[in-house]
Scaffold this motif. Structure first.
Motif, PDB file in Angstrom:
ATOM      1  N   ARG A  31     -35.901  24.370  26.764  1.00  0.00           N
ATOM      2  CA  ARG A  31     -35.904  24.215  25.193  1.00  0.00           C
ATOM      3  C   ARG A  31     -37.185  25.066  24.500  1.00  0.00           C
ATOM      4  O   ARG A  31     -38.192  25.211  25.243  1.00  0.00           O
ATOM      5  N   CYS A  32     -36.669  26.121  23.503  1.00  0.00           N
ATOM      6  CA  CYS A  32     -37.779  26.508  22.884  1.00  0.00           C
ATOM      7  C   CYS A  32     -38.796  25.723  22.143  1.00  0.00           C
ATOM      8  O   CYS A  32     -38.076  24.718  21.423  1.00  0.00           O
ATOM      9  N   ALA A  48     -46.873  30.447  16.690  1.00  0.00           N
ATOM     10  CA  ALA A  48     -46.479  31.013  18.094  1.00  0.00           C
ATOM     11  C   ALA A  48     -45.234  30.101  18.426  1.00  0.00           C
ATOM     12  O   ALA A  48     -45.051  28.953  18.147  1.00  0.00           O
ATOM     13  N   SER A  49     -44.582  30.792  19.358  1.00  0.00           N
ATOM     14  CA  SER A  49     -43.386  30.182  20.109  1.00  0.00           C
ATOM     15  C   SER A  49     -43.530  30.529  21.638  1.00  0.00           C
ATOM     16  O   SER A  49     -44.013  31.470  21.967  1.00  0.00           O
ATOM     17  N   ILE A  50     -42.837  29.643  22.334  1.00  0.00           N
ATOM     18  CA  ILE A  50     -42.888  29.983  23.852  1.00  0.00           C
ATOM     19  C   ILE A  50     -41.402  29.544  24.242  1.00  0.00           C
ATOM     20  O   ILE A  50     -40.638  28.503  23.965  1.00  0.00           O
ATOM     21  N   PHE A  66     -54.870  33.142  19.897  1.00  0.00           N
ATOM     22  CA  PHE A  66     -54.319  31.982  20.347  1.00  0.00           C
ATOM     23  C   PHE A  66     -53.283  32.061  21.518  1.00  0.00           C
ATOM     24  O   PHE A  66     -53.062  33.466  21.874  1.00  0.00           O
ATOM     25  N   THR A  67     -53.439  31.235  22.234  1.00  0.00           N
ATOM     26  CA  THR A  67     -52.350  31.163  23.413  1.00  0.00           C
ATOM     27  C   THR A  67     -51.621  29.824  23.433  1.00  0.00           C
ATOM     28  O   THR A  67     -52.072  28.629  23.378  1.00  0.00           O
ATOM     29  N   ILE A  68     -50.305  29.918  23.472  1.00  0.00           N
ATOM     30  CA  ILE A  68     -49.500  29.020  23.595  1.00  0.00           C
ATOM     31  C   ILE A  68     -49.079  28.767  24.987  1.00  0.00           C
ATOM     32  O   ILE A  68     -48.945  29.988  25.816  1.00  0.00           O
ATOM     33  N   VAL A  77     -46.754  20.734  24.901  1.00  0.00           N
ATOM     34  CA  VAL A  77     -46.885  22.040  24.718  1.00  0.00           C
ATOM     35  C   VAL A  77     -48.469  22.344  24.074  1.00  0.00           C
ATOM     36  O   VAL A  77     -48.842  21.251  23.467  1.00  0.00           O
ATOM     37  N   TYR A  78     -49.130  23.302  24.442  1.00  0.00           N
ATOM     38  CA  TYR A  78     -50.540  23.337  24.105  1.00  0.00           C
ATOM     39  C   TYR A  78     -50.548  24.797  23.147  1.00  0.00           C
ATOM     40  O   TYR A  78     -49.723  25.807  23.414  1.00  0.00           O
TER      41      TYR A  78
END
Length: 128
Positions: A31-32, A48-50, A66-68, A77-78
């Protein structure tokens, strides 16, 4: 019942760091997932998205700072936020596209309409 619970917000000085977490009540593998933010009176904006394979996408305003990341085993999720600026002050929301599988393109678009579950938010305040 899908629940997303954010944590990790707080008050920091400019230049500081915070790490936000989003714990899901259901499996998020495949899942996104994304983070959005909103200040009072402003539109909610994508941060942000992952994608399912871990590939990230960022808003220009947070690129390089920022880092996802995601841990599907922990259903979490972080969002690592470094070099924080006063303009990063917002309520931060975790979002999940659970009902439908999103394409990589849809996931990176950071469009609110692509996400069907939302957390209640965690406040981030950055002072100069």
């Amino acid at each position: 019942q899908v629940q997303l619970v954010e944590s990790g917000g707080g008050s920091v000085l400019a230049g500081g760091s915070l790490r936000l977490s989003c714990a899901a009540s259901v499996a998020i593998a495949g899942r996104c997932m994304a983070w959005f933010r909103q200040a009072p009176g402003n539109e909610r904006e994508g941060v942000a998205s992952i994608y399912v394979d871990g590939s990230p996408n960022y808003a220009d305003s947070v690129k390089g700072r920022f880092t996802i990341s995601r841990d599907d085993g922990k259903k979490t999720v972080y969002l690592q936020m470094n070099s924080l600026k006063p303009e990063d002050t917002n309520m931060y929301y975790c979002a999940a596209a659970i009902t439908a599988v999103k394409t990589r393109r849809d996931c990176s678009g950071l469009d609110q309409a692509d996400f069907d579950y939302w957390g209640r938010g965690t406040q981030v305040s950055v002072s100069s």
